[in-house]
Motif scaffolding. Structure first.
Motif, PDB file in Angstrom:
ATOM      1  N   VAL A  73     -20.376  87.697 -25.179  1.00 39.78           N
ATOM      2  CA  VAL A  73     -20.791  89.033 -24.744  1.00 39.78           C
ATOM      3  C   VAL A  73     -22.302  89.213 -24.687  1.00 39.78           C
ATOM      4  CG1 VAL A  73     -18.663  90.056 -25.660  1.00 39.78           C
ATOM      5  CG2 VAL A  73     -20.738  90.070 -27.067  1.00 39.78           C
ATOM      6  N   GLY A  74     -23.060  88.338 -25.353  1.00 38.79           N
ATOM      7  CA  GLY A  74     -24.497  88.553 -25.346  1.00 38.79           C
ATOM      8  C   GLY A  74     -25.267  87.498 -26.105  1.00 38.79           C
ATOM      9  N   LEU A  75     -26.554  87.783 -26.289  1.00 37.68           N
ATOM     10  CA  LEU A  75     -27.477  86.858 -26.950  1.00 37.68           C
ATOM     11  C   LEU A  75     -28.116  87.529 -28.162  1.00 37.68           C
ATOM     12  CD1 LEU A  75     -29.368  85.410 -23.835  1.00 37.68           C
ATOM     13  CD2 LEU A  75     -27.309  84.508 -24.946  1.00 37.68           C
ATOM     14  N   MET A  76     -28.484  86.699 -29.132  1.00 38.14           N
ATOM     15  CA  MET A  76     -29.137  87.200 -30.340  1.00 38.14           C
ATOM     16  C   MET A  76     -30.369  86.349 -30.639  1.00 38.14           C
ATOM     17  SD  MET A  76     -29.470  86.530 -33.882  1.00 38.14           S
ATOM     18  CE  MET A  76     -28.261  86.395 -35.180  1.00 38.14           C
ATOM     19  N   ARG A 120     -30.322  86.136 -16.416  1.00 33.29           N
ATOM     20  CA  ARG A 120     -29.974  85.050 -15.473  1.00 33.29           C
ATOM     21  C   ARG A 120     -28.628  84.411 -15.786  1.00 33.29           C
ATOM     22  NH1 ARG A 120     -34.511  81.723 -18.051  1.00 33.29           N
ATOM     23  NH2 ARG A 120     -33.349  80.306 -19.396  1.00 33.29           N
ATOM     24  N   THR A 121     -28.087  84.652 -17.009  1.00 30.68           N
ATOM     25  CA  THR A 121     -26.768  84.090 -17.318  1.00 30.68           C
ATOM     26  C   THR A 121     -25.675  85.160 -17.222  1.00 30.68           C
ATOM     27  OG1 THR A 121     -27.236  84.406 -19.676  1.00 30.68           O
ATOM     28  CG2 THR A 121     -27.635  82.209 -18.782  1.00 30.68           C
ATOM     29  N   GLY A 122     -26.060  86.358 -16.783  1.00 31.29           N
ATOM     30  CA  GLY A 122     -25.070  87.403 -16.546  1.00 31.29           C
ATOM     31  C   GLY A 122     -24.497  88.017 -17.817  1.00 31.29           C
ATOM     32  N   LEU A 123     -25.285  88.020 -18.892  1.00 32.21           N
ATOM     33  CA  LEU A 123     -24.820  88.621 -20.143  1.00 32.21           C
ATOM     34  C   LEU A 123     -25.477  89.988 -20.343  1.00 32.21           C
ATOM     35  CD1 LEU A 123     -24.945  85.437 -22.384  1.00 32.21           C
ATOM     36  CD2 LEU A 123     -22.890  86.707 -21.706  1.00 32.21           C
ATOM     37  N   THR A 124     -24.706  90.954 -20.832  1.00 30.30           N
ATOM     38  CA  THR A 124     -25.258  92.305 -20.974  1.00 30.30           C
ATOM     39  C   THR A 124     -25.662  92.653 -22.410  1.00 30.30           C
ATOM     40  OG1 THR A 124     -22.994  93.086 -21.126  1.00 30.30           O
ATOM     41  CG2 THR A 124     -24.066  93.286 -18.986  1.00 30.30           C
ATOM     42  N   GLY A 125     -25.136  91.930 -23.403  1.00 37.04           N
ATOM     43  CA  GLY A 125     -25.451  92.259 -24.797  1.00 37.04           C
ATOM     44  C   GLY A 125     -26.737  91.601 -25.250  1.00 37.04           C
ATOM     45  N   PRO A 157     -12.755  87.557 -31.809  1.00 32.28           N
ATOM     46  CA  PRO A 157     -13.996  88.297 -32.019  1.00 32.28           C
ATOM     47  C   PRO A 157     -14.992  88.027 -30.885  1.00 32.28           C
ATOM     48  CG  PRO A 157     -13.476  86.922 -33.941  1.00 32.28           C
ATOM     49  CD  PRO A 157     -12.496  86.579 -32.870  1.00 32.28           C
ATOM     50  N   ALA A 158     -15.761  89.037 -30.546  1.00 32.77           N
ATOM     51  CA  ALA A 158     -16.803  88.883 -29.526  1.00 32.77           C
ATOM     52  C   ALA A 158     -17.837  87.883 -30.025  1.00 32.77           C
ATOM     53  CB  ALA A 158     -17.467  90.230 -29.260  1.00 32.77           C
ATOM     54  N   CYS A 159     -18.259  86.971 -29.156  1.00 33.45           N
ATOM     55  CA  CYS A 159     -19.225  85.945 -29.559  1.00 33.45           C
ATOM     56  C   CYS A 159     -20.576  86.172 -28.891  1.00 33.45           C
ATOM     57  CB  CYS A 159     -18.712  84.558 -29.178  1.00 33.45           C
ATOM     58  SG  CYS A 159     -17.262  84.058 -30.112  1.00 33.45           S
ATOM     59  N   TRP A 160     -21.610  85.929 -29.666  1.00 31.93           N
ATOM     60  CA  TRP A 160     -22.985  86.025 -29.205  1.00 31.93           C
ATOM     61  C   TRP A 160     -23.643  84.676 -29.406  1.00 31.93           C
ATOM     62  CZ3 TRP A 160     -25.241  91.192 -28.489  1.00 31.93           C
ATOM     63  CH2 TRP A 160     -24.331  92.227 -28.740  1.00 31.93           C
ATOM     64  N   PHE A 191     -25.504  75.659 -22.585  1.00 33.26           N
ATOM     65  CA  PHE A 191     -24.632  75.934 -23.734  1.00 33.26           C
ATOM     66  C   PHE A 191     -23.781  77.185 -23.485  1.00 33.26           C
ATOM     67  CE2 PHE A 191     -24.005  77.855 -28.037  1.00 33.26           C
ATOM     68  CZ  PHE A 191     -23.048  76.949 -28.461  1.00 33.26           C
ATOM     69  N   ILE A 192     -24.403  78.223 -22.929  1.00 28.57           N
ATOM     70  CA  ILE A 192     -23.654  79.455 -22.616  1.00 28.57           C
ATOM     71  C   ILE A 192     -22.524  79.148 -21.627  1.00 28.57           C
ATOM     72  CG2 ILE A 192     -23.824  81.720 -21.483  1.00 28.57           C
ATOM     73  CD1 ILE A 192     -26.828  81.714 -22.630  1.00 28.57           C
ATOM     74  N   ALA A 193     -22.833  78.358 -20.622  1.00 27.25           N
ATOM     75  CA  ALA A 193     -21.813  77.990 -19.621  1.00 27.25           C
ATOM     76  C   ALA A 193     -20.674  77.215 -20.280  1.00 27.25           C
ATOM     77  CB  ALA A 193     -22.455  77.164 -18.498  1.00 27.25           C
TER      78      ALA A 193
END
Ligand code: PLP
Length: 232
Positions: free
Chosen positions: A165-168, A190-195, A127-130, A152-154
């Protein structure tokens, strides 16, 4: 024959879609770039069936157990449903969540990242993770603190190999939401996420103007949740 509930939900749904289109156009964005997630938590099944009949295929639930009681049957009956987990996830429910959901939006700590990675390996489903960010730094709220978000994203990507895939975010109830949405968009950039999953019934238009790719709308589509009031 169309029932009163079917009519109400389809009228609400069309109004929300129209507002999303208008907000997108005001901000020079394509309305197609925004996904409407109907938040079906705590709603009577009749209202969810009405939304399904009206063509809505993307849904959000905030509890694994509640979703397990409802969606397996509906997934058999309807094609093309996209199910998002938008509420806090306990580590011991990671496997159940991976088995049911297409997206998990509440990733916020290393132990959960590790549990999700293990569950994905075991089940062969990804599943896609946010990553949920606690933009208001509220002690009682889920989400990684902004100062720790980039690291944490890294780690989620490089150490745990998760499909991020993105942030919430869920802004503090008493704050102006716009600065929180802009802040989340900045971290994504800045973290290269599009969602960007941001905006609920009260503020989804503002979220669209600030770049939301996914808005999570419950009561404006389905009506107030029984026994919980509009914010419950
Ligand atoms: C309940 C909930 C929503 C939807 O709230 P409404 O105000 O009914 O639109 C959106 N996001 C999350 C995380 C929720 O828990």
């Amino acid at each position: 024959m169309i029932t009163a509930v079917e009519r109400e939900v389809s009228v609400n749904l069309e109004a929300v879609r129209q507002s999303i289109r208008a907000a997108a156009e005001r901000s020079g964005r394509s309305p197609e770039a925004i996904t409407l997630i109907g938040v079906s938590k705590q709603q009577p099944e009749e209202r969810i069936l009405a939304a399904l009949s009206a063509g809505l295929r993307v849904y959000g639930e905030n509890r694994v157990q509640e979703a397990e009681g409802r969606w397996p049957r509906l997934l058999q009956a309807y094609d093309g449903i996209d199910l998002h987990l938008i509420g806090p996830l306990q580590t011991n429910k990671a496997k159940d969540a991976v088995a049911l959901f297409d997206s998990i939006q509440s990733l916020d700590r290393p132990r959960l990242a590790a549990a999700l990675a293990r569950a994905m390996d075991a089940l062969g489903r990804r599943p896609a993770c946010w990553v949920q960010v606690n933009t208001g730094e509220e002690p009682q709220k889920a989400g990684v603190m902004p100062a720790e978000a980039d690291a944490f994203i890294a780690a989620c990507r490089d150490e745990y190999g998760l499909p991020i895939v993105g942030l919430m975010c869920i802004p503090p109830i008493d704050d102006e939401p716009a600065p929180h949405f802009a802040f989340l968009a900045e971290i994504a950039e800045r973290t290269g996420l599009t969602g960007l999953s941001m905006g609920m019934s009260a503020d989804y238009e503002v979220a669209v103007e600030l770049g939301a790719t996914h808005v999570r709308v419950g009561s404006a589509i389905f009506g107030a949740r029984p026994g919980h009031g509009p914010a419950g």
